[in-house]
Design a protein around this motif. Structure first.
Motif, PDB file in Angstrom:
ATOM      1  N   GLN A 177       0.817  -1.213   0.000  1.00  0.00           N
ATOM      2  CA  GLN A 177       0.000   0.000   0.000  1.00  0.00           C
ATOM      3  C   GLN A 177       0.851   1.265   0.000  1.00  0.00           C
ATOM      4  O   GLN A 177       0.305   2.366  -0.024  1.00  0.00           O
ATOM      5  N   GLY A 178       2.163   1.105   0.038  1.00  0.00           N
ATOM      6  CA  GLY A 178       3.058   2.257  -0.014  1.00  0.00           C
ATOM      7  C   GLY A 178       3.496   2.778   1.329  1.00  0.00           C
ATOM      8  O   GLY A 178       4.110   3.848   1.410  1.00  0.00           O
ATOM      9  N   GLN A 179       3.191   2.046   2.411  1.00  0.00           N
ATOM     10  CA  GLN A 179       3.610   2.504   3.731  1.00  0.00           C
ATOM     11  C   GLN A 179       5.083   2.164   3.974  1.00  0.00           C
ATOM     12  O   GLN A 179       5.593   1.153   3.483  1.00  0.00           O
ATOM     13  N   SER A 180       5.739   2.997   4.732  1.00  0.00           N
ATOM     14  CA  SER A 180       7.150   2.794   5.043  1.00  0.00           C
ATOM     15  C   SER A 180       7.295   1.897   6.269  1.00  0.00           C
ATOM     16  O   SER A 180       6.359   1.782   7.078  1.00  0.00           O
ATOM     17  N   PRO A 181       8.460   1.238   6.452  1.00  0.00           N
ATOM     18  CA  PRO A 181       8.677   0.420   7.656  1.00  0.00           C
ATOM     19  C   PRO A 181       8.515   1.209   8.946  1.00  0.00           C
ATOM     20  O   PRO A 181       8.040   0.668   9.953  1.00  0.00           O
ATOM     21  N   TYR A 182       8.899   2.496   8.943  1.00  0.00           N
ATOM     22  CA  TYR A 182       8.723   3.313  10.146  1.00  0.00           C
ATOM     23  C   TYR A 182       7.242   3.484  10.464  1.00  0.00           C
ATOM     24  O   TYR A 182       6.820   3.407  11.615  1.00  0.00           O
ATOM     25  N   THR A 200      15.897  -5.309   7.679  1.00  0.00           N
ATOM     26  CA  THR A 200      16.769  -6.480   7.571  1.00  0.00           C
ATOM     27  C   THR A 200      16.014  -7.693   7.046  1.00  0.00           C
ATOM     28  O   THR A 200      16.508  -8.431   6.186  1.00  0.00           O
ATOM     29  N   TYR A 201      14.798  -7.897   7.568  1.00  0.00           N
ATOM     30  CA  TYR A 201      13.994  -9.037   7.119  1.00  0.00           C
ATOM     31  C   TYR A 201      13.613  -8.890   5.650  1.00  0.00           C
ATOM     32  O   TYR A 201      13.574  -9.872   4.894  1.00  0.00           O
ATOM     33  N   LEU A 202      13.329  -7.659   5.228  1.00  0.00           N
ATOM     34  CA  LEU A 202      13.013  -7.419   3.816  1.00  0.00           C
ATOM     35  C   LEU A 202      14.216  -7.683   2.928  1.00  0.00           C
ATOM     36  O   LEU A 202      14.102  -8.278   1.854  1.00  0.00           O
ATOM     37  N   ASP A 203      15.397  -7.236   3.348  1.00  0.00           N
ATOM     38  CA  ASP A 203      16.617  -7.433   2.556  1.00  0.00           C
ATOM     39  C   ASP A 203      16.966  -8.900   2.420  1.00  0.00           C
ATOM     40  O   ASP A 203      17.557  -9.320   1.424  1.00  0.00           O
ATOM     41  N   ASN A 204      16.634  -9.698   3.442  1.00  0.00           N
ATOM     42  CA  ASN A 204      16.968 -11.119   3.411  1.00  0.00           C
ATOM     43  C   ASN A 204      15.851 -11.969   2.797  1.00  0.00           C
ATOM     44  O   ASN A 204      15.966 -13.196   2.782  1.00  0.00           O
ATOM     45  N   GLY A 205      14.795 -11.324   2.307  1.00  0.00           N
ATOM     46  CA  GLY A 205      13.741 -12.045   1.609  1.00  0.00           C
ATOM     47  C   GLY A 205      12.888 -12.925   2.490  1.00  0.00           C
ATOM     48  O   GLY A 205      12.333 -13.932   2.016  1.00  0.00           O
ATOM     49  N   LEU A 206      12.722 -12.577   3.762  1.00  0.00           N
ATOM     50  CA  LEU A 206      11.927 -13.388   4.676  1.00  0.00           C
ATOM     51  C   LEU A 206      10.438 -13.077   4.588  1.00  0.00           C
ATOM     52  O   LEU A 206       9.610 -13.860   5.054  1.00  0.00           O
ATOM     53  N   PHE A 207      10.105 -11.916   4.017  1.00  0.00           N
ATOM     54  CA  PHE A 207       8.702 -11.557   3.828  1.00  0.00           C
ATOM     55  C   PHE A 207       8.312 -11.753   2.368  1.00  0.00           C
ATOM     56  O   PHE A 207       9.164 -11.805   1.475  1.00  0.00           O
ATOM     57  N   THR A 208       7.031 -11.819   2.125  1.00  0.00           N
ATOM     58  CA  THR A 208       6.545 -11.902   0.743  1.00  0.00           C
ATOM     59  C   THR A 208       6.884 -10.635  -0.016  1.00  0.00           C
ATOM     60  O   THR A 208       7.248 -10.674  -1.198  1.00  0.00           O
ATOM     61  N   ALA A 209       6.763  -9.495   0.640  1.00  0.00           N
ATOM     62  CA  ALA A 209       7.181  -8.227   0.039  1.00  0.00           C
ATOM     63  C   ALA A 209       8.697  -8.196  -0.104  1.00  0.00           C
ATOM     64  O   ALA A 209       9.418  -8.751   0.716  1.00  0.00           O
ATOM     65  N   ARG A 210       9.160  -7.529  -1.155  1.00  0.00           N
ATOM     66  CA  ARG A 210      10.594  -7.420  -1.402  1.00  0.00           C
ATOM     67  C   ARG A 210      11.067  -6.010  -1.090  1.00  0.00           C
ATOM     68  O   ARG A 210      10.264  -5.062  -1.028  1.00  0.00           O
ATOM     69  N   ILE A 212      12.552  -4.119  -3.026  1.00  0.00           N
ATOM     70  CA  ILE A 212      12.337  -3.258  -4.188  1.00  0.00           C
ATOM     71  C   ILE A 212      10.943  -2.628  -4.161  1.00  0.00           C
ATOM     72  O   ILE A 212      10.660  -1.653  -4.872  1.00  0.00           O
ATOM     73  N   ASP A 213      10.039  -3.189  -3.327  1.00  0.00           N
ATOM     74  CA  ASP A 213       8.693  -2.631  -3.197  1.00  0.00           C
ATOM     75  C   ASP A 213       8.664  -1.376  -2.348  1.00  0.00           C
ATOM     76  O   ASP A 213       7.634  -0.680  -2.317  1.00  0.00           O
ATOM     77  N   LEU A 214       9.758  -1.076  -1.652  1.00  0.00           N
ATOM     78  CA  LEU A 214       9.803   0.156  -0.865  1.00  0.00           C
ATOM     79  C   LEU A 214       9.806   1.370  -1.796  1.00  0.00           C
ATOM     80  O   LEU A 214      10.363   1.322  -2.903  1.00  0.00           O
ATOM     81  N   LYS A 215       9.224   2.464  -1.349  1.00  0.00           N
ATOM     82  CA  LYS A 215       8.991   3.614  -2.218  1.00  0.00           C
ATOM     83  C   LYS A 215      10.274   4.220  -2.782  1.00  0.00           C
ATOM     84  O   LYS A 215      10.324   4.607  -3.937  1.00  0.00           O
ATOM     85  N   ARG A 216      11.326   4.281  -1.960  1.00  0.00           N
ATOM     86  CA  ARG A 216      12.535   4.989  -2.385  1.00  0.00           C
ATOM     87  C   ARG A 216      13.719   4.058  -2.604  1.00  0.00           C
ATOM     88  O   ARG A 216      14.845   4.512  -2.764  1.00  0.00           O
ATOM     89  N   LYS A 217      13.486   2.758  -2.591  1.00  0.00           N
ATOM     90  CA  LYS A 217      14.592   1.813  -2.705  1.00  0.00           C
ATOM     91  C   LYS A 217      15.334   1.967  -4.025  1.00  0.00           C
ATOM     92  O   LYS A 217      16.571   1.965  -4.059  1.00  0.00           O
ATOM     93  N   ALA A 218      14.629   2.125  -5.132  1.00  0.00           N
ATOM     94  CA  ALA A 218      15.275   2.177  -6.445  1.00  0.00           C
ATOM     95  C   ALA A 218      16.066   3.455  -6.658  1.00  0.00           C
ATOM     96  O   ALA A 218      16.897   3.534  -7.566  1.00  0.00           O
TER      97      ALA A 218
END
Length: 437
Positions: A177-182, A200-210, A212-218
């Motif tokens: 939905q576009g929400q940030s981890p904070y 950390t969990y997102l970077d290690n692929g432990l969640f379904t979300a990646r 790259i789905d973070l708003k400013r990651k790219a």
């Protein structure tokens, strides 16, 4: 373990293990060792049993170097394996005796089944002992294995698959939905996760979300990895910048390296004396620990051990891999400690800003991209002399050479191959070296 013993709740250090090894070699009991180290005797017993070093000695103890049977001296059996009908050789001298004989009993020393559980302090010499399987306690090996186990026990993720799935059901839809981890961590305290943990969990692929789905990651480039940094973290023990400040030396020397272009592997090892503003540079064929050690040894032989100690008593440098062997640099040719090395904090070159500022003057003569391949130490000395003959405002108009002459004396500057350059002859451009080739 008793909580009333002072220091009993602390981990064993390398110094404690060295004492433990020496005490075992002299035959001390666990009770006496524990009393000296302020530990429970059970702690000492567990330490020895957990980190003892296994060793096999395949030496000829009778007919066969690999025979560990307790009956091998008196055994008269032949052809136990039944493979060769006309075999008249005693099985005790056959390499397969221990695997085929049904009466095989492994020889074992009672010393290894009860305290001290190791061969340290045994009256028999290891070379004359007939027991094949031996255990010894080595302090440095035990400390290394303990550190590895301590690091491994803290690695990974302390969470079950069920708990992870429950958190994923909350976090992944909100990330999409576009929400940030904070924002997620703030609005959902029941997750009991910090913002850093979610990343950390997102970077290690432990969640379904990646990630790259973070708003400013790219939009962010990956951080540069400093492959030239020291990887052995034990080097920095008691040598950090905080330790340097606690020593609070009145006089210290800053050390660094200046690299050539990619065409050449030659490097300059530089020193800077903040009080006198004196700058030194030495040419190295390679940027390695051994090359730095050679420069130190060369300077010690030229100056003398005690003069070297008075000049370079405290050294402050960065965390480059070429400075990754501080004990070798601190120990002189005759085995005397000639200096003490401390390291700046990571990415804090300003903590040794004097030498960094001196490099700007060096780069006036040797701009970035210049190859050092055809540079000689004579050329480096010429550049250093011109830099040290430049007046400084912080020295009330005096030159670093004059300030060093007053502090160190003429003989020391002569040993460092320093000379005064006339003011109207000082030249700080690339033409200084080009005219000499």
């Amino acid at each position: 373990m008793s909580k009333f013993i002072p220091g009993n709740q602390k981990h064993l250090t390398l110094e404690d293990r060295i004492y433990l090894e020496n005490a075992l070699n002299t035959g001390c009991s666990f009770k006496d060792i524990a009393k000296f180290l302020c530990k429970d005797p059970t702690t000492i017993s567990k330490e020895v049993k957990a980190h003892r070093l296994s060793d096999w000695y395949h030496k000829g103890t009778f007919y066969n170097a690999k025979n560990f049977c307790i009956h091998r001296y008196h055994c008269r059996k032949t052809n136990v394996c039944g493979k060769i009908i006309l075999c008249g050789i005693k099985c005790a001298s056959c390499p397969t005796c221990n695997q085929t004989c049904p009466d095989f009993e492994k020889e074992r020393c009672n010393r290894l089944d009860k305290a001290p559980y190791v061969c340290n302090g045994c009256d028999k010499k290891i070379s004359h002992c007939t027991i094949a399987h031996k255990y010894t306690y080595n302090a440095r090996f035990a400390d290394r294995k303990y550190r590895e186990k301590l690091s491994d026990s803290r690695a990974g993720f302390n969470m079950t698959k069920r708990e992870l799935h429950q958190k994923d059901m909350i976090i992944t839809p909100l990330i999409q939905q576009g929400q940030s981890p904070y924002q997620i961590a703030t609005n959902h305290p029941e997750l009991d996760m910090s913002v850093r943990t979610i990343y950390t969990y997102l970077d290690n692929g432990l969640f379904t979300a990646r990630n790259i789905d973070l708003k400013r990651k790219a939009k962010f480039k990956p951080r540069k990895c400093h492959k030239t940094q020291i990887t052995d973290r034990s080097v920095f023990e008691r040598r950090t910048y905080v330790d340097f400040q606690s020593v609070n030396p009145d006089v210290h020397v800053e050390m660094d390296t200046v690299h050539s272009s990619q065409e050449s592997k030659k490097t300059l090892l530089t020193f800077f004396f903040p009080k006198e503003k004196l700058f030194l540079a030495f040419l190295m064929n390679r940027c390695t620990k051994g090359s730095v050690r050679l420069v130190f040894d060369h300077l010690e032989k030229r100056l003398g051990t005690y003069e070297f100690l008075s000049l370079f008593e405290y050294l402050l440098t960065d965390r480059g891999s070429e400075f990754g062997a501080p004990e070798a640099l601190e120990t002189g040719v005759e085995g005397i400690q000639r200096t003490s090395i401390y390291y700046c904090d990571p990415m804090r070159s300003g903590q040794k800003g004097g030498v960094e500022n001196a490099h700007t003057m060096l780069r006036m003569v040797l701009p970035k991209g210049t190859s050092f391949e055809y540079l000689t130490q004579w050329d480096v000395n010429l550049i250093v002399n011109h830099i040290n003959s430049t007046p400084r405002k912080s020295l009330d108009g005096r030159t670093p050479y004059d300030a060093a002459l007053e502090s160190f004396g003429k003989n020391t500057l002569k040993a460092l191959q320093l000379k005064r350059i006339s003011p109207h002859e000082v030249h700080l451009t690339p033409k200084l070296i080009r005219y000499n080739h």
